[in-house]
Design an enzyme around this catalytic site. Sequence first.
Site, PDB file in Angstrom:
ATOM      1  N   ASP A 384       0.893  -1.218  -0.153  1.00 17.59           N
ATOM      2  CA  ASP A 384      -0.144  -0.102   0.087  1.00 17.59           C
ATOM      3  C   ASP A 384       1.063   1.319  -0.113  1.00 17.59           C
ATOM      4  OD1 ASP A 384      -2.436   1.489   0.410  1.00 17.59           O
ATOM      5  OD2 ASP A 384      -1.680   1.867   2.196  1.00 17.59           O
ATOM      6  N   THR A 386       0.451   4.749   0.883  1.00 21.59           N
ATOM      7  CA  THR A 386       0.381   5.795   1.652  1.00 21.59           C
ATOM      8  C   THR A 386       0.779   5.155   3.129  1.00 21.59           C
ATOM      9  OG1 THR A 386      -1.196   7.083   0.524  1.00 21.59           O
ATOM     10  CG2 THR A 386      -1.103   7.728   2.727  1.00 21.59           C
TER      11      THR A 386
END
Length: 700
Positions: A384, A386
Amino acid sequence: MEQMTKHDGMSASGHSAGHASHEDPTKQFKGAGDHGGHGVGHDRHAGHSVAMFRDKFWLTLALAIPVVFWSADVQNWLGYAAPSFPGSKLIPAILGTVVFVYGGLVFVRGAWRELADHKPGMMTLISLAIVVAFGTSLAATFGLFEIEVWWELASLITIMILGHWLEMRAITQARGALKALAALLPDTAERVSGSETQTVPLSELHLGDIVLVRPGGRVPADGKVAEGTADVDESMITGESRTVSKGVGATVIAGTVAGGGSLRVRVTAVGDQTALSGIMRLVATAQASGSRAQALADRAAALLFYVAVASGALTLAYWWLAGDKEHALIRTATVLIIACPHALGLAIPLVIAISTSLGAQNGLLVKDRLALERARNLGLVIFDKTGTLTRGTPAVSGVAVAPGTSEADLIASAAAVEANSEHPLARAIVAEAKRRGVLESKAANFEEKPGRGAQALVGGKSVAVGGPRLLTEAKVAAPQEVEKVTTSWAGEGKTVLYAVAEGRLLGAFAVEDEIRPESQEAVNELHRLGIRVAMITGDSKTVADSVARRIGIDEVAAEVLPADKASAVERFQTGGKMVAMVGDGVNDAPALATANVGIAIGAGTDVAIESAGIVLVRSDPRDVVGAIKLSRATYRKMIQNLIWATAYNLVAIPVAAGIFVHWGFDLPMSVGAVAMSLSTIIVAANAQLLRRLKLGHAVP
């Protein structure tokens, strides 16, 4: 920009690990205790301890020495005469019987439990062997056989107890992670009440209490710094060697050490809610959990019992019918002894215990043993973006200065305006000014302009900071050199902010979610391991491609909504790919659960993440590489031990049965016991070599 979820404290749903009374926490983890299941202990050791086997070994050794010394066979072989006195000939029989009762009954009781559970195993084999040896010795004493074997019985039991002592000590040392973690907590805390401090047990601390942590002292409970600054050593929790500076509002973890200053900490978690308790629970659970390799070893050990009994029966029948009744019994006992699957039983549990401890020492918490085993076969790791590959907060990544303005003036003026704003982009500019040591100017008449930026008087001039709309409304044209740079930034998906003073452009800033400096190293390491890397993000394709290009990502899934991340993982799994998903463990829970291996990164103080099989304490993507290396090394050790333990028995059983007797080689029963114990020691030593694995990384 995606919002990063912070984990300030352990979830209230965290499982109990028990520090409220500060007792020995290892007692509360039955699954990973001394004798639980097929984890790191063995059912055959139920109710046993290292100290018990140690004491039994030394006493049986003391009793076995005179048994061997007064043995007629040993005297004849070595050519000496033991002192003779009334009853001296009965010394081997009397002391040998004491050795059998004192040292041998522990195995007989273990065999009884195995048979009661309809799971005959190691204890049953050992008991059959020593009972046959005892019966043979007793028969020889009464003149039924010519061969005197008390010395072999005494030495056999002594060696068997030594083997069990060494085995249990190795397992206990491997489980030391739990006790080491428990030892991190102080026994008491200094609770602050007004101007006074009171020393209280940890069990009396409550949420909201203020505790004083002196220089060099350990933090007694999870909390937030209410007053003071200090450099805190968190290496015992995170594995990170560098100290972390903590000031007012910073989160501190129970068990960490304050140095270079004192802190007043407001307690946010106590007892089984602390991060340390959560870590202990995960370590205990992982050490007690099974694995595919363990299941294979269990089946092999069960099969070996029947092979040993059948081999023993054939050995007895062959030599009995051949007319060598005395040696028939001895060789049968030797077969049963040498076939004991001690090494096989220790092969996997000890590796599990050591690998789990090693992982915990390096900030890798294994919740699911199967997840760790699967990690060795990964073909793709999905990150992922962020908060995982990036820090999750905006930061200035570029500055462009208009002619007639210095960089220091641009940053100082913009920071003066933004110092009054709470917007994340504003905080990024203020942080950049602090990082560069630029003195902030004083601002007055601050005014927030929604959708456009902010404005204030700085040094008597009206200064505004905002996006491209600011230039349009102020009818300010950007010089060509500035426009060229800002166009490039925009093409990379970066946010561009302009600073304008009295109708003149001062310059521009590029702001973006800052890429962690270690992300590229993590991607490079994964490529070296032959693993492709992908990234999932809710950001635009422009932003995603820019990040991927800079750190070497192979595949990108952009503009993915949080609810669709699990579906994106499924698409990556097409074609039977083994996929790992790396995320923050809360926002990415469905994706973590969908992946073959779910890895929660940056958990910090929240280690009760149910959707991940592996939890990484640090917010460092390089630890994903460490988890894969640990998986591969652990599997290699398991297979090495299984091959050795199995091959040893395949070779040793025929030798013990007397297959080489016609060529002048007969394996004594005591030598068979030594060989069996030596095999166990080899397996234990090989497992210990796992500790040499380096999972850490160079400090940047």
